[in-house]
Scaffold this active site. Structure first.
Site, mmCIF file in Angstrom:
data_model
loop_
_atom_site.group_PDB
_atom_site.id
_atom_site.type_symbol
_atom_site.label_atom_id
_atom_site.label_comp_id
_atom_site.label_asym_id
_atom_site.label_seq_id
_atom_site.Cartn_x
_atom_site.Cartn_y
_atom_site.Cartn_z
ATOM 1 N N TYR A 153 0.839 -1.199 0.000
ATOM 2 C CA TYR A 153 0.000 0.000 0.000
ATOM 3 C C TYR A 153 0.875 1.250 0.000
ATOM 4 O O TYR A 153 1.647 1.478 0.939
ATOM 5 C CB TYR A 153 -0.920 0.026 1.229
ATOM 6 C CG TYR A 153 -1.985 -1.044 1.258
ATOM 7 C CD1 TYR A 153 -2.273 -1.838 0.157
ATOM 8 C CD2 TYR A 153 -2.719 -1.274 2.422
ATOM 9 C CE1 TYR A 153 -3.254 -2.813 0.210
ATOM 10 C CE2 TYR A 153 -3.710 -2.245 2.476
ATOM 11 C CZ TYR A 153 -3.966 -3.017 1.368
ATOM 12 O OH TYR A 153 -4.938 -3.988 1.421
ATOM 13 N N ALA A 154 0.732 2.042 -1.043
ATOM 14 C CA ALA A 154 1.507 3.289 -1.200
ATOM 15 C C ALA A 154 2.997 3.038 -1.014
ATOM 16 O O ALA A 154 3.697 3.821 -0.373
ATOM 17 C CB ALA A 154 1.019 4.356 -0.219
#
Length: 334
Positions: free
Chosen positions: A53-54
């Site tokens: 995530y990110a």
């Protein structure tokens, strides 16, 4: 609020979990930290993330938030491993090298000495499950991981892992995290009964069907500003179908009749389905989080459940939320 046992483990969790896929993409860190604090205050005690995530920033934000508020002991941190984290041939997948390295990196980003629930983000059909479970067992024995689970895997693959863990004496999955919402109910055919029979908790993702069940989309070809389909495109855009939008519009009408928002009813429906332990809510803003929280105390009645079954029959689908899983060969009609 009644806490629910997670599979055959000794862990109890709130009936909603905080998903953090929006942290840093697009939710800014300051707001994300406020959301973490508010979720804990409301009784949510599982925060779910992934090293993908990110590019790991979601984990970093969680780590900084828990360091600043001093509440690490009040929550369970769940994160995941599988997707590539670099260009090398061993920088992804479910092999020993990647799992051990990825766990060490996640621990640093999270600023903690252990991960409470370490999940395989996707199954790996090239690596023997024996190798994967052996690596995860070593992490548990080293005290770096408490429990393990999987995500978006076919029922047979989860069952294979359970049987191998029983035969080899390795650590055993306590949970599966599949896509599940009123628009895609296919896990009810095999995965849900398998998890119920063998004692695995179910932590569904995308209970809102990316906002389709909230009436967010009016046209499968033109997406609203700041919607996930518009911001990220690709597989997210593919999930928005004319049939799904039609059901979403009818679902909004049902929610109005019941007297709750469509957002709340969509999450409530998943929360109170057989076999489900707790769905993941993934708020983008603090206002969205506040809107989710009343669902913690709500109960789905049988009349509303039956009305939902009329919209999308059990075990069927009108939108494809398994499109990030290459193993799902079934294609839905337009």
């Amino acid at each position: 609020m009644e806490y629910r046992r997670l599979g055959r483990s000794g862990v109890k969790i709130a009936p909603l979990c905080l998903g953090t896929d929006n942290f840093a993409n697009p939710t800014p860190e300051d707001e994300a930290k406020v959301m973490v604090n508010r979720a804990i205050e409301a009784g949510i005690n599982l925060i779910d993330s992934s090293n993908s995530y990110a590019q790991g920033e979601s984990e970093r934000i969680i780590g900084r938030a828990l360091q600043e508020n001093g509440r690490r002991h009040q929550v369970l941190i769940a994160t995941k491993v599988h997707f590539p984290t670099g260009p090398g041939p061993n920088d992804g997948g479910n092999g020993r090298l990647h799992i051990i390295r990825a766990c060490e990196d996640s621990l640093k980003r999270l600023q903690t000495d252990h991960i409470d629930l370490y999940q395989l983000h996707r199954p790996d059909f090239e690596v023997p499950i024996e190798e994967t479970l052996a690596a995860l067992t070593d992490l548990v024995r080293a005290g770096k991981v408490r429990y393990i689970g999987s995500s978006t895997a076919p029922a047979w693959k989860v069952m294979e892992a359970i049987m191998v863990s029983e035969l080899r004496g390795t650590v055993r999955f306590i949970s599966e995290q599949p896509p599940y919402n009123l628009l895609d109910r296919r896990i009810e055919n095999e995965l849900v009964p398998m998890c119920q029979t063998h004692g695995l908790g179910i932590l569904p993702w995308s209970p809102l069907a990316m906002g389709i069940l909230a009436g967010r989309y009016a046209d499968a070809a033109n997406f609203p500003e700041k919607s996930r389909a518009q911001l990220r495109g690709g597989i997210y855009a593919e999930r928005v179908t004319a049939r799904g939008i039609g059901v979403g519009n009818e679902f909004v009408k049902l929610a109005q009749k019941v007297g709750v928002s469509a957002v709340q009813l969509a999450v409530l429906w998943v929360k109170d389905q057989p076999g489900v332990t707790a769905p993941l809510i993934g708020p983008r803003t603090m206002a969205q989080l506040e809107h989710f929280l009343p669902v913690l105390e709500m109960l789905l009645d049988d009349e509303v459940r039956a009305a939902c079954d009329e919209l999308v029959p059990p075990g069927s689908a009108v939108a494809n939320f398994h499109n990030s899983a290459p193993w799902m060969k079934m294609k839905l009609p337009e």
